[in-house]
Design an enzyme around this catalytic site. Structure first.
Site, PDB file in Angstrom:
ATOM      1  N   CYS A   1      -8.226  -9.094  53.062  1.00  0.00           N
ATOM      2  CA  CYS A   1      -7.604  -8.735  51.794  1.00  0.00           C
ATOM      3  C   CYS A   1      -6.097  -8.855  51.956  1.00  0.00           C
ATOM      4  O   CYS A   1      -5.506  -8.192  52.820  1.00  0.00           O
ATOM      5  CB  CYS A   1      -7.988  -7.293  51.456  1.00  0.00           C
ATOM      6  N   ASN A   2      -5.499  -9.694  51.150  1.00  0.00           N
ATOM      7  CA  ASN A   2      -4.045  -9.884  51.216  1.00  0.00           C
ATOM      8  C   ASN A   2      -3.307  -8.610  50.816  1.00  0.00           C
ATOM      9  O   ASN A   2      -2.290  -8.250  51.409  1.00  0.00           O
ATOM     10  CB  ASN A   2      -3.622 -11.016  50.286  1.00  0.00           C
TER      11      ASN A   2
ATOM     12  N   TYR B   1      -7.541  -3.177  44.426  1.00  0.00           N
ATOM     13  CA  TYR B   1      -6.429  -2.558  45.155  1.00  0.00           C
ATOM     14  C   TYR B   1      -5.092  -3.002  44.556  1.00  0.00           C
ATOM     15  O   TYR B   1      -4.066  -2.358  44.775  1.00  0.00           O
ATOM     16  CB  TYR B   1      -6.431  -3.002  46.629  1.00  0.00           C
ATOM     17  N   GLY B   2      -5.136  -4.137  43.846  1.00  0.00           N
ATOM     18  CA  GLY B   2      -3.920  -4.816  43.390  1.00  0.00           C
ATOM     19  C   GLY B   2      -2.942  -3.965  42.605  1.00  0.00           C
ATOM     20  O   GLY B   2      -1.749  -4.238  42.599  1.00  0.00           O
TER      21      GLY B   2
ATOM     22  N   CYS C   1      -5.414 -14.377  47.190  1.00  0.00           N
ATOM     23  CA  CYS C   1      -6.294 -13.202  47.116  1.00  0.00           C
ATOM     24  C   CYS C   1      -7.688 -13.695  47.469  1.00  0.00           C
ATOM     25  O   CYS C   1      -8.101 -14.771  47.008  1.00  0.00           O
ATOM     26  CB  CYS C   1      -6.266 -12.624  45.704  1.00  0.00           C
ATOM     27  N   THR C   2      -8.400 -12.912  48.278  1.00  0.00           N
ATOM     28  CA  THR C   2      -9.677 -13.418  48.804  1.00  0.00           C
ATOM     29  C   THR C   2     -10.785 -13.497  47.752  1.00  0.00           C
ATOM     30  O   THR C   2     -11.825 -14.090  47.996  1.00  0.00           O
ATOM     31  CB  THR C   2     -10.141 -12.554  49.990  1.00  0.00           C
ATOM     32  N   HIS C   3     -10.563 -12.913  46.592  1.00  0.00           N
ATOM     33  CA  HIS C   3     -11.548 -13.067  45.514  1.00  0.00           C
ATOM     34  C   HIS C   3     -11.471 -14.460  44.871  1.00  0.00           C
ATOM     35  O   HIS C   3     -12.449 -14.947  44.316  1.00  0.00           O
ATOM     36  CB  HIS C   3     -11.318 -12.025  44.420  1.00  0.00           C
TER      37      HIS C   3
ATOM     38  N   ASP D   1     -12.822  -5.568  52.616  1.00  0.00           N
ATOM     39  CA  ASP D   1     -11.954  -5.920  51.486  1.00  0.00           C
ATOM     40  C   ASP D   1     -12.083  -4.811  50.444  1.00  0.00           C
ATOM     41  O   ASP D   1     -12.972  -3.969  50.529  1.00  0.00           O
ATOM     42  CB  ASP D   1     -12.408  -7.277  50.902  1.00  0.00           C
ATOM     43  N   SER D   2     -11.229  -4.859  49.438  1.00  0.00           N
ATOM     44  CA  SER D   2     -11.332  -3.930  48.314  1.00  0.00           C
ATOM     45  C   SER D   2     -12.671  -4.082  47.602  1.00  0.00           C
ATOM     46  O   SER D   2     -13.059  -3.210  46.833  1.00  0.00           O
ATOM     47  CB  SER D   2     -10.222  -4.212  47.312  1.00  0.00           C
TER      48      SER D   2
ATOM     49  N   GLU E   1     -15.853  -9.292  40.933  1.00  0.00           N
ATOM     50  CA  GLU E   1     -16.633  -8.096  41.276  1.00  0.00           C
ATOM     51  C   GLU E   1     -17.912  -8.005  40.425  1.00  0.00           C
ATOM     52  O   GLU E   1     -18.938  -7.547  40.899  1.00  0.00           O
ATOM     53  CB  GLU E   1     -15.794  -6.823  41.058  1.00  0.00           C
TER      54      GLU E   1
HETATM   55  N1  DGL Z   1      -9.160  -9.410  47.598  1.00  0.00           N
HETATM   56  C1  DGL Z   1      -7.920  -8.758  47.656  1.00  0.00           C
HETATM   57  C2  DGL Z   1      -6.786  -9.610  48.121  1.00  0.00           C
HETATM   58  O1  DGL Z   1      -6.995 -10.499  48.902  1.00  0.00           O
HETATM   59  C3  DGL Z   1      -7.530  -7.661  46.764  1.00  0.00           C
HETATM   60  C4  DGL Z   1      -7.979  -7.693  45.382  1.00  0.00           C
HETATM   61  C5  DGL Z   1      -7.756  -6.399  44.708  1.00  0.00           C
HETATM   62  O2  DGL Z   1      -8.524  -5.501  44.997  1.00  0.00           O
HETATM   63  O3  DGL Z   1      -6.842  -6.284  43.893  1.00  0.00           O
HETATM   64  O4  DGL Z   1      -5.666  -9.384  47.749  1.00  0.00           O
END
Ligand code: DGL
Length: 275
Positions: free
Chosen positions: A87-88, A56-57, A197-199, A24-25, A165
């Site tokens: 990560c989506n 990454y968003g 989003c996985t976070h 993931d990011s 994070e």
């Molecule tokens: N966890 C990520 C997702 O599922 C990306 C979060 C990010 O880095 O912006 O989208």
């Protein structure tokens, strides 16, 4: 002939015992890793948190693709038998390219619009995700396929990934952001909200507190684990090792407490290396 058969068997055997790699990011994909570990406890797992480059968003698809190549090359060098893009945002930006480039199973994930549309009683669903995911062609395609008969309200949660994070799952600031991003969905009447989003599963208790009991939250982690199991079973790549396998983490975070954050999210001691 006999010798050839034996070679084939030992090759397959060897393949099955290679690790599954997840990235993931940052630390968000650990929410997916938990589901994978629960469903496939005898699989060896590798996890890369690209925390130095999170979020990454708000990155361009090209930047995200180059991070995905960098990480996937590393994971393949560690003998991965399959890659899970936990990560989506990265899935939307890079999965097609990755499937072209690499010759191993690659499992991605996307916001659970379809299950949410099915679960909703009033036909109004909310999607919490990153700007990158919501802007992607993949997401537009999802809405096209599954969002036609429901009203879909989307909300980009700028800053929320950074809270996770930093390991700030319960702070006033995180609660403030959760309120800010859930409020518009509640005002539109959403009775079902996708954690896109996985976070976000890591701030689920705060989200629940804000949206209350009448809203259903939908997380994709368990479905991704099942999909991975199905793919590996179909390719005869599931481990036959009866022993509980280990999990290895890498991060490139420069935060002094990077290891503690990972252990807090993983909820046990973690073997963490630095990239
Ligand atoms: N966890 C990520 C997702 O599922 C990306 C979060 C990010 O880095 O912006 O989208």
């Amino acid at each position: 002939m006999t010798a050839l058969t034996m070679t084939d068997q030992s090759t397959t055997h060897h393949m099955q015992h290679r690790p599954i790699a997840v990235f993931d990011s940052g630390v968000g994909g650990i929410s997916v890793l938990q589901h994978i570990h629960a469903l496939l406890p005898n699989e060896q797992l590798l996890y890369v948190a690209d925390s130095l480059h999170a979020p990454y968003g708000n990155k361009s698809p090209q930047e995200i693709q180059s991070r995905c190549i960098n990480i996937t090359d590393f994971l393949i060098s560690k003998n991965a038998k399959a890659i899970v893009v936990a990560c989506n945002t990265a899935t939307a930006a890079a999965i097609d390219m990755m499937r072209e480039k690499y010759n191993l199973p690659i499992i991605g994930m996307e916001p659970a619009v379809k299950p949410a549309a099915e679960a909703s009683r009033n036909g109004i669903i909310g999607v919490l995700a990153t700007t990158g995911t919501l802007k992607s062609a993949q997401f537009a395609g999802l809405l096209e396929s599954y969002g036609r008969n429901v009203k879909v309200v989307t909300q980009a949660c700028v800053g929320l990934v950074e809270c996770v994070e930093r390991g700030e799952l319960q702070t006033e600031n995180t609660l403030r952001l959760v309120k800010k991003y859930c409020q518009p969905l509640l005002e539109e009447g959403a009775d079902t909200i996708v954690l896109g989003c996985t976070h976000y599963p890591f701030v689920r208790p705060l989200i629940e507190r804000v949206v209350g009991d009448n809203v259903t939250l939908i997380d994709t982690g368990a479905a991704v684990a099942k999909q991975l199991q199905k793919r590996l079973a179909g390719l005869d790549l599931l481990s036959t090792n009866p022993v509980l396998a280990d999990v290895k983490f890498w991060t490139n975070s420069q935060a002094f407490d990077a290891e503690q954050v990972i252990e807090a999210l993983w909820k046990q001691k973690a073997d963490v290396g630095f990239l």
